[in-house]
Design a protein around this motif. Structure first.
Motif, PDB file in Angstrom:
ATOM      1  N   THR A   3       0.917  -1.272   0.463  1.00 21.54           N
ATOM      2  CA  THR A   3      -0.099  -0.158  -0.163  1.00 21.54           C
ATOM      3  C   THR A   3       0.960   1.256  -0.088  1.00 21.54           C
ATOM      4  O   THR A   3       2.412   1.400   0.160  1.00 21.54           O
ATOM      5  N   PRO A   4      -0.037   1.869  -0.567  1.00 17.78           N
ATOM      6  CA  PRO A   4       1.146   3.334  -0.368  1.00 17.78           C
ATOM      7  C   PRO A   4       1.566   3.470   1.230  1.00 17.78           C
ATOM      8  O   PRO A   4       3.432   4.249   0.907  1.00 17.78           O
ATOM      9  N   GLN A   5       1.505   3.482   2.023  1.00 19.23           N
ATOM     10  CA  GLN A   5       2.046   3.386   3.433  1.00 19.23           C
ATOM     11  C   GLN A   5       2.287   2.745   3.703  1.00 19.23           C
ATOM     12  O   GLN A   5       3.437   2.911   4.413  1.00 19.23           O
ATOM     13  N   ASN A   6       2.780   1.417   3.147  1.00 18.83           N
ATOM     14  CA  ASN A   6       3.818   0.659   3.484  1.00 18.83           C
ATOM     15  C   ASN A   6       4.897   0.645   1.877  1.00 18.83           C
ATOM     16  O   ASN A   6       6.185  -0.672   2.684  1.00 18.83           O
ATOM     17  N   ASP A   7       5.148   0.806   1.039  1.00 19.53           N
ATOM     18  CA  ASP A   7       5.632   1.151   0.197  1.00 19.53           C
ATOM     19  C   ASP A   7       6.745   2.027   0.230  1.00 19.53           C
ATOM     20  O   ASP A   7       6.982   3.257  -0.132  1.00 19.53           O
ATOM     21  N   PRO A   8       8.028   1.708   0.403  1.00 18.92           N
ATOM     22  CA  PRO A   8       9.181   1.871   1.027  1.00 18.92           C
ATOM     23  C   PRO A   8       9.212   3.341  -0.715  1.00 18.92           C
ATOM     24  O   PRO A   8      10.526   4.552  -0.908  1.00 18.92           O
ATOM     25  N   LYS A   9       9.406   2.957  -1.915  1.00 13.83           N
ATOM     26  CA  LYS A   9       9.061   4.091  -2.372  1.00 13.83           C
ATOM     27  C   LYS A   9       8.672   4.937  -2.795  1.00 13.83           C
ATOM     28  O   LYS A   9       8.742   6.410  -3.679  1.00 13.83           O
ATOM     29  N   ALA A  10       7.130   4.575  -2.552  1.00  7.93           N
ATOM     30  CA  ALA A  10       6.074   5.997  -2.573  1.00  7.93           C
ATOM     31  C   ALA A  10       6.663   6.771  -1.023  1.00  7.93           C
ATOM     32  O   ALA A  10       6.265   7.968  -1.662  1.00  7.93           O
ATOM     33  N   ALA A  11       6.408   5.944  -0.446  1.00  9.14           N
ATOM     34  CA  ALA A  11       7.850   7.116   0.844  1.00  9.14           C
ATOM     35  C   ALA A  11       8.911   8.436   0.590  1.00  9.14           C
ATOM     36  O   ALA A  11       8.932   8.736   0.494  1.00  9.14           O
ATOM     37  N   ASP A  12       9.965   7.406   0.127  1.00  5.99           N
ATOM     38  CA  ASP A  12       9.895   8.136  -0.890  1.00  5.99           C
ATOM     39  C   ASP A  12      10.266   9.459  -2.189  1.00  5.99           C
ATOM     40  O   ASP A  12      11.208  10.148  -2.529  1.00  5.99           O
ATOM     41  N   ALA A  13       9.604   9.021  -2.862  1.00  8.90           N
ATOM     42  CA  ALA A  13       9.486   9.595  -4.073  1.00  8.90           C
ATOM     43  C   ALA A  13       9.049  11.332  -4.043  1.00  8.90           C
ATOM     44  O   ALA A  13      10.234  11.539  -5.171  1.00  8.90           O
ATOM     45  N   PRO A  14       8.697  12.293  -2.324  1.00  5.77           N
ATOM     46  CA  PRO A  14       9.418  13.739  -2.930  1.00  5.77           C
ATOM     47  C   PRO A  14      10.718  13.526  -2.447  1.00  5.77           C
ATOM     48  O   PRO A  14      11.075  15.025  -3.168  1.00  5.77           O
ATOM     49  N   LEU A  15      11.580  12.616  -2.512  1.00  6.55           N
ATOM     50  CA  LEU A  15      13.112  13.594  -1.895  1.00  6.55           C
ATOM     51  C   LEU A  15      13.550  12.376  -3.575  1.00  6.55           C
ATOM     52  O   LEU A  15      15.139  11.837  -3.728  1.00  6.55           O
ATOM     53  N   LEU A  16      13.136  10.875  -4.967  1.00  4.03           N
ATOM     54  CA  LEU A  16      13.907  11.170  -5.753  1.00  4.03           C
ATOM     55  C   LEU A  16      14.226  12.402  -6.677  1.00  4.03           C
ATOM     56  O   LEU A  16      13.148  13.162  -6.155  1.00  4.03           O
ATOM     57  N   LEU A  17      15.432  12.150  -6.790  1.00  2.98           N
ATOM     58  CA  LEU A  17      15.544  12.832  -8.090  1.00  2.98           C
ATOM     59  C   LEU A  17      15.016  13.167  -9.039  1.00  2.98           C
ATOM     60  O   LEU A  17      15.275  14.625  -9.582  1.00  2.98           O
ATOM     61  N   ASP A  18      14.420  12.119  -9.741  1.00  6.20           N
ATOM     62  CA  ASP A  18      13.831  11.979 -10.987  1.00  6.20           C
ATOM     63  C   ASP A  18      12.371  12.888 -11.105  1.00  6.20           C
ATOM     64  O   ASP A  18      11.679  13.151 -11.807  1.00  6.20           O
ATOM     65  N   GLN A  19      11.973  13.054  -9.540  1.00  2.00           N
ATOM     66  CA  GLN A  19      10.769  13.772  -9.528  1.00  2.00           C
ATOM     67  C   GLN A  19      11.074  15.226  -9.170  1.00  2.00           C
ATOM     68  O   GLN A  19       9.933  15.582  -8.493  1.00  2.00           O
ATOM     69  N   GLN A  20      12.217  15.646  -8.831  1.00  2.00           N
ATOM     70  CA  GLN A  20      12.591  16.887  -8.415  1.00  2.00           C
ATOM     71  C   GLN A  20      12.072  17.719  -9.713  1.00  2.00           C
ATOM     72  O   GLN A  20      12.995  17.620 -10.820  1.00  2.00           O
ATOM     73  N   LEU A  21      11.245  19.284  -9.822  1.00  4.10           N
ATOM     74  CA  LEU A  21      11.568  20.036 -10.439  1.00  4.10           C
ATOM     75  C   LEU A  21      12.898  20.694 -10.333  1.00  4.10           C
ATOM     76  O   LEU A  21      13.109  21.111 -11.329  1.00  4.10           O
ATOM     77  N   CYS A  22      13.017  21.158  -9.476  1.00  3.34           N
ATOM     78  CA  CYS A  22      14.508  21.739  -9.749  1.00  3.34           C
ATOM     79  C   CYS A  22      15.497  21.321 -10.012  1.00  3.34           C
ATOM     80  O   CYS A  22      16.582  21.754 -10.856  1.00  3.34           O
ATOM     81  N   PHE A  23      15.633  19.654 -10.418  1.00  4.68           N
ATOM     82  CA  PHE A  23      16.714  18.821 -10.619  1.00  4.68           C
ATOM     83  C   PHE A  23      16.602  19.457 -12.599  1.00  4.68           C
ATOM     84  O   PHE A  23      17.397  19.656 -13.472  1.00  4.68           O
ATOM     85  N   ALA A  24      15.289  18.853 -12.408  1.00  3.93           N
ATOM     86  CA  ALA A  24      14.754  18.977 -14.305  1.00  3.93           C
ATOM     87  C   ALA A  24      15.503  20.305 -14.710  1.00  3.93           C
ATOM     88  O   ALA A  24      15.968  20.504 -15.471  1.00  3.93           O
ATOM     89  N   LEU A  25      15.234  22.088 -14.282  1.00  2.00           N
ATOM     90  CA  LEU A  25      15.667  22.991 -14.016  1.00  2.00           C
ATOM     91  C   LEU A  25      17.279  23.118 -14.046  1.00  2.00           C
ATOM     92  O   LEU A  25      17.370  24.202 -14.869  1.00  2.00           O
ATOM     93  N   TYR A  26      17.809  22.547 -13.343  1.00  2.00           N
ATOM     94  CA  TYR A  26      19.046  22.492 -13.055  1.00  2.00           C
ATOM     95  C   TYR A  26      19.726  22.196 -13.953  1.00  2.00           C
ATOM     96  O   TYR A  26      20.634  22.618 -14.613  1.00  2.00           O
ATOM     97  N   SER A  27      19.740  20.628 -14.134  1.00  2.54           N
ATOM     98  CA  SER A  27      19.554  20.206 -15.595  1.00  2.54           C
ATOM     99  C   SER A  27      19.554  20.312 -17.611  1.00  2.54           C
ATOM    100  O   SER A  27      20.951  20.773 -17.489  1.00  2.54           O
ATOM    101  N   ALA A  28      19.051  21.037 -16.978  1.00  2.97           N
ATOM    102  CA  ALA A  28      17.987  21.291 -18.279  1.00  2.97           C
ATOM    103  C   ALA A  28      19.156  22.781 -18.467  1.00  2.97           C
ATOM    104  O   ALA A  28      19.897  23.441 -19.653  1.00  2.97           O
ATOM    105  N   ASN A  29      19.402  23.579 -17.963  1.00  5.17           N
ATOM    106  CA  ASN A  29      20.132  25.147 -17.273  1.00  5.17           C
ATOM    107  C   ASN A  29      21.394  24.620 -18.315  1.00  5.17           C
ATOM    108  O   ASN A  29      22.084  25.414 -18.655  1.00  5.17           O
ATOM    109  N   LEU A  30      21.578  23.240 -17.292  1.00  3.29           N
ATOM    110  CA  LEU A  30      23.256  23.028 -17.484  1.00  3.29           C
ATOM    111  C   LEU A  30      23.667  23.099 -18.927  1.00  3.29           C
ATOM    112  O   LEU A  30      24.926  23.273 -20.168  1.00  3.29           O
ATOM    113  N   ALA A  31      22.812  22.320 -19.657  1.00  2.00           N
ATOM    114  CA  ALA A  31      22.776  21.827 -21.697  1.00  2.00           C
ATOM    115  C   ALA A  31      22.793  23.166 -22.415  1.00  2.00           C
ATOM    116  O   ALA A  31      23.079  22.962 -22.438  1.00  2.00           O
ATOM    117  N   LEU A  32      21.489  23.842 -21.354  1.00  8.25           N
ATOM    118  CA  LEU A  32      21.953  25.656 -22.784  1.00  8.25           C
ATOM    119  C   LEU A  32      22.997  25.911 -22.257  1.00  8.25           C
ATOM    120  O   LEU A  32      23.159  27.583 -22.935  1.00  8.25           O
TER     121      LEU A  32
END
Length: 152
Positions: A3-32
């Motif tokens: 369940t979402p309550q005991n799924d470790p991936k769901a619990a970590d979702a807020p801290l997954l790098l690929d879920q971060q808007l800031c990282f998407a902007l940062y990496s796109a900025n590096l490429a640009l």
């Protein structure tokens, strides 16, 4: 059953790098910035210097504070940039006749001529992005809204 309550991936979702808007902007900025570094090499400009030049190509004879407001830069960051551009012969800085506390920046002849060489840069960026103009314009507008919301 997981369940979402005991799924470790769901619990970590807020801290997954690929879920971060800031990282998407940062990496796109590096490429640009990597792309701009290549394109601006032939103009002998850094990206921040290019931004200053675009402000001056749009409206010449402006104060340092006007440039700073337009680029979201403080004078401590902007002054060394302007000094390097002045040393390179791209612009002139002088005290305002109306208010000695202000410094007015104007393009030199070399700075005006450099505009012609820079005209192809936006199209080169659009081609490298592999997006149509409408898509890029929409993305730009969304980023401006995000920036304004974060600044308020």
């Amino acid at each position: 059953m997981t369940t979402p309550q005991n799924d470790p991936k769901a619990a970590d979702a807020p801290l997954l790098l690929d879920q971060q808007l800031c990282f998407a902007l940062y990496s796109a900025n590096l490429a640009l910035h990597k792309l701009y570094r290549q394109l601006l090499a032939e103009l002998d400009l850094t990206y921040p210097q290019y931004l200053v030049m675009m402000v001056l190509w749009e409206k010449d004879d402006v104060t340092v504070s006007d440039i700073g407001a337009r680029l979201f830069l403080d004078s401590a960051t902007l002054t060394p940039l302007l000094k390097r551009l002045e040393t390179a012969g791209m612009l002139h800085r002088q005290r305002s006749r109306q208010d000695e506390r202000q410094v007015v920046v104007t393009l030199s002849e070399a700075g005006r001529l450099l505009r012609q060489k820079a005209l192809a840069i936006p199209e080169s960026v659009r081609c490298a992005a592999a997006c149509d103009v409408g898509t890029l314009q929409g993305l730009k507008q969304q980023l401006e809204i995000l920036r304004d919301n974060l600044n308020s």
